[in-house]
Design an enzyme around this catalytic site. Structure first.
Site, PDB file in Angstrom:
ATOM      1  N   THR A  23       1.344  -1.622   0.386  1.00  0.00           N
ATOM      2  CA  THR A  23      -0.132  -0.223   0.274  1.00  0.00           C
ATOM      3  C   THR A  23       0.646   0.866  -0.020  1.00  0.00           C
ATOM      4  O   THR A  23       1.809   0.760   0.790  1.00  0.00           O
ATOM      5  CB  THR A  23      -0.526  -0.137   1.621  1.00  0.00           C
ATOM      6  OG1 THR A  23      -2.029  -1.269   1.120  1.00  0.00           O
ATOM      7  CG2 THR A  23      -1.559   1.337   1.482  1.00  0.00           C
ATOM      8  N   VAL A  46     -14.605  -2.358   1.418  1.00  0.00           N
ATOM      9  CA  VAL A  46     -13.661  -1.247   1.481  1.00  0.00           C
ATOM     10  C   VAL A  46     -12.674  -1.707   3.002  1.00  0.00           C
ATOM     11  O   VAL A  46     -13.020  -1.631   3.592  1.00  0.00           O
ATOM     12  CB  VAL A  46     -14.845  -0.258   2.047  1.00  0.00           C
ATOM     13  CG1 VAL A  46     -14.062   1.517   2.046  1.00  0.00           C
ATOM     14  CG2 VAL A  46     -15.325  -0.414   0.148  1.00  0.00           C
ATOM     15  N   GLY A  47     -11.815  -1.115   2.636  1.00  0.00           N
ATOM     16  CA  GLY A  47     -10.590  -0.828   3.727  1.00  0.00           C
ATOM     17  C   GLY A  47     -10.519   0.623   4.563  1.00  0.00           C
ATOM     18  O   GLY A  47     -10.735   1.534   4.222  1.00  0.00           O
ATOM     19  N   THR A  73      -0.739   1.808   7.060  1.00  0.00           N
ATOM     20  CA  THR A  73      -0.237   0.667   6.265  1.00  0.00           C
ATOM     21  C   THR A  73      -0.786  -0.650   6.980  1.00  0.00           C
ATOM     22  O   THR A  73      -0.132  -0.359   8.232  1.00  0.00           O
ATOM     23  CB  THR A  73       1.011   1.042   5.521  1.00  0.00           C
ATOM     24  OG1 THR A  73       0.765  -0.876   4.156  1.00  0.00           O
ATOM     25  CG2 THR A  73       1.744   0.711   5.868  1.00  0.00           C
TER      26      THR A  73
END
Ligand code: ASP
Length: 212
Positions: free
Chosen positions: A123, A152-153, A174
């Site tokens: 990420t 969705v994170g 991250t």
């Protein structure tokens, strides 16, 4: 001499374009073998922010998040709705195969046993402080390997994966998104920074909180 917001967008765009990272081109695949990306961006001066979640067929999700910020009506757009907004503002669709790096395709072909190894990798994020004293933060990701479509994170969620407030600081996270969401990590980290005044210490305490 430019604004912090432009700097974080430019940095994250460059990393999205690089196939090595799990963001934009090079994103990990969902359990259906598709690409769905999350991104968010925040300006710490007036707390303006924009985000997209589970968005397909966009080359630079961070640029789309920036346009959500500029549009100002909403903070978070997801899925087909986010793609519809991209089309409405004249962004052209990115063919799915252009987002798929050779590395991710090979990983997908090797199957789900590679999931653990692939998780939490690559990420991208950036924070910046400009001459006017404004901070900004941006985060972009393909999410976690073999995620359920529609997941969705934290990277799409202001306060969780991304936060900026010029009187406090700026954070991009991250790691395991589900854990980061549970503790609202980015915003909490700024509380630690306010208490201690030391970014390294604040980050360390935040990691301890996440572990706990
Ligand atoms: N935080 C990202 C997510 O859960 C993944 C990562 O940082 O690697 O979507």
């Amino acid at each position: 001499g430019g604004p912090a917001l432009d700097a974080v967008e430019a940095a994250v765009r460059a990393l999205e374009d690089h196939p090595r990272f799990n963001a934009g081109r090079g994103s990990v695949l969902t359990s259906d073998g598709t690409v769905e990306m999350d991104a968010s961006i925040m300006d710490g001066h007036r707390l303006e922010c924009g985000a997209v979640g589970a968005v397909p067929r966009v080359a630079n999700p961070i640029a789309l998040a920036r346009r959500v910020l500029e549009d100002g009506r909403h903070v978070l757009l997801v899925g087909e709705g986010a793609l519809g907004f991209a089309r409405a503002i004249g962004m052209s669709d990115c063919p799915p195969e252009a987002l798929l790096s050779d590395r991710q395709r090979r990983r997908w072909e090797a199957g789900a046993r590679r999931a653990v190894e692939a998780e939490a990798e690559g990420t991208v994020g950036a924070v910046a402080l400009d001459r006017r004293g404004t901070v900004a933060a941006a985060t972009s990701t393909g999410g976690v390997w073999a995620k359920r479509p529609g997941r969705v994170g934290d990277s799409a969620l202001i306060g969780c994966g991304t936060y900026a407030n010029s009187s406090l600081g700026a954070v991009s996270c991250t790691g395991d998104g589900e854990a980061i969401i549970r503790v609202v990590l980015a915003r909490r980290t700024l509380d630690y920074l306010k208490d201690a005044g030391d970014p390294r210490y604040a980050a360390q305490v935040a990691m301890e909180l996440l572990g706990e």
